[in-house]
Design an enzyme around this catalytic site. Structure first.
Site, short mmCIF file in Angstrom:
data_model
loop_
_atom_site.label_atom_id
_atom_site.label_comp_id
_atom_site.label_asym_id
_atom_site.label_seq_id
_atom_site.Cartn_x
_atom_site.Cartn_y
_atom_site.Cartn_z
N ARG A 170 14.10 -32.69 -2.11
CA ARG A 170 15.18 -33.67 -2.20
C ARG A 170 15.69 -33.68 -3.63
O ARG A 170 14.95 -33.44 -4.58
CB ARG A 170 14.66 -35.06 -1.81
CG ARG A 170 14.08 -35.14 -0.41
CD ARG A 170 13.46 -36.50 -0.16
NE ARG A 170 12.89 -36.61 1.18
CZ ARG A 170 11.65 -36.25 1.50
NH1 ARG A 170 10.82 -35.79 0.56
NH2 ARG A 170 11.21 -36.36 2.73
N HIS A 267 21.94 -32.37 -0.34
CA HIS A 267 21.15 -32.36 0.89
C HIS A 267 21.49 -31.16 1.76
O HIS A 267 20.66 -30.73 2.57
CB HIS A 267 21.36 -33.66 1.66
CG HIS A 267 20.09 -34.20 2.25
ND1 HIS A 267 19.02 -34.62 1.48
CD2 HIS A 267 19.69 -34.36 3.54
CE1 HIS A 267 18.04 -35.03 2.27
NE2 HIS A 267 18.42 -34.87 3.52
#
Length: 344
Positions: A170, A267
């Site tokens: 992430r 993402h």
């Protein structure tokens, strides 16, 4: 951990005291939630209080506990979608923070407990399952080609993009890393602190290890330095990473029309890693472990893969996406994988 609220609320009826106690005592000391959760709740409540102030025609500092009602929460949630253009997922995330705060208030403010109970019982909104945006390995290569490795910032951008794609971390995890989290000997790997304060180790390709060594040396980063910095040697932000990706992606789109229907975000790099791993034949359990993601279904068994299995998976991944060789064939995820990918 000291968290700045970034906003103030009224002292009348103790709203300010309850907000401060919720964050400092309840979330941080009692529950011990991660800083990411604290920041998410802080941003959600800040938006909610600003909306309440506008709706009531008074300053935020004059808000009271009895201003928090079920009808106002529902109106706020509608406002997020209609006026701010937020997705259902963002709407539900804001509601989660408000419900948590009201669940805390039930024990602290019994006068308004019934109203808080109505808010706590509000259900999240169901929405259509989103498409899973991702890039093919050949398209990631086109993105990387836009970064000039001979320049300091270009080298940083190249290292950042390849690191995100290699590890699938992430963006918040990548930005919190310091140089000493890396092990750049053979075999290369990085220790990542993820959601729920859970550590995991991600193997690095040999090319990524060499790239990071070159980047760290040219930028003269010390062991305690943040791994990815801006031009002023300050830690990069999430918006900064998004800006970098969009800039290079727009350049790539001008040269390669194939990218015009694609999307880019931090993402998307995580999704691209997951798709490439699955394309390489890596099983879902190993992918979940590599990406630090819990089981998609609560009933699924979750078995942690050991480092040998992880490294074999990454080696298979590299054989599929090796940027120094030819293009891999396009791949579309099977329908049963869409739910898994969307949850990453």
């Amino acid at each position: 951990m000291s968290i700045r609220m970034g906003f103030s609320v009224g002292r009348r009826d103790g709203l300010l005291q309850q907000v401060e106690s919720f964050f400092r005592e309840h979330l941080q000391r009692t529950r011990g939630v991660s800083r990411h959760t604290v920041f998410s709740y802080r941003d959600s409540l800040q938006l909610f209080f600003c909306y309440l102030a506008d709706a009531n025609g008074r300053d935020v500092s004059k808000l009271r506990l009895d201003d928090i009602t079920e009808s106002k929460v529902l109106a706020f949630l509608d406002h997020l979608e209609s006026a701010r253009g937020n997705s259902v997922a963002t709407r539900n995330s804001r509601l989660t923070a408000i419900r948590s705060f009201c669940r805390y208030l039930i024990r602290k403010d019994t006068t308004n407990a019934a109203e808080y109970g109505l808010i706590v019982s509000l259900a999240g909104k169901k929405g259509p399952k989103p498409d899973v945006p991702y890039l093919e390995p050949s398209e990631v290569k086109l993105l990387l080609e836009q970064a000039n490795k001979d320049q300091l910032l270009g080298l940083r951008d190249y290292a950042l993009i390849q690191f995100l794609y290699n590890t699938g971390v992430r963006v918040s995890e990548a930005l919190s890393l310091s140089v000493d989290a890396l092990e750049l000997g053979a075999p290369g790997q990085v220790r990542v602190n993820g959601k729920g304060r859970k550590d995991r180790v991600c193997p690095l390709w040999r090319s990524t290890t060499a790239l990071l060594k070159r980047y760290i040396a040219r930028w003269k980063l010390g062991a305690e330095s943040r791994l990815f910095c801006n031009a002023r040697r300050r830690p990069l932000t999430t918006s900064g990473v998004a800006y970098i990706l969009v800039g290079h992606f727009e350049s790539a789109k001008k040269k390669h029309p194939i990218l015009r229907k694609r999307k880019i975000s931090p993402h998307v790099m995580r999704h691209s890693c997951a798709c490439a791993l699955l394309q390489s034949g890596v099983d879902l359990v190993t992918v979940r472990d590599l990406l630090g993601h819990e089981s998609v279904r609560a009933t699924n068994r979750y078995t942690r893969a050991n480092m040998k299995t992880k490294r074999q998976a990454l080696e298979a991944f590299w054989k599929t996406v090796d940027f120094s060789e030819g293009h891999s064939a396009p791949w579309a995820p099977k329908p049963q994988l869409i739910e898994f990918l969307a949850s990453l």
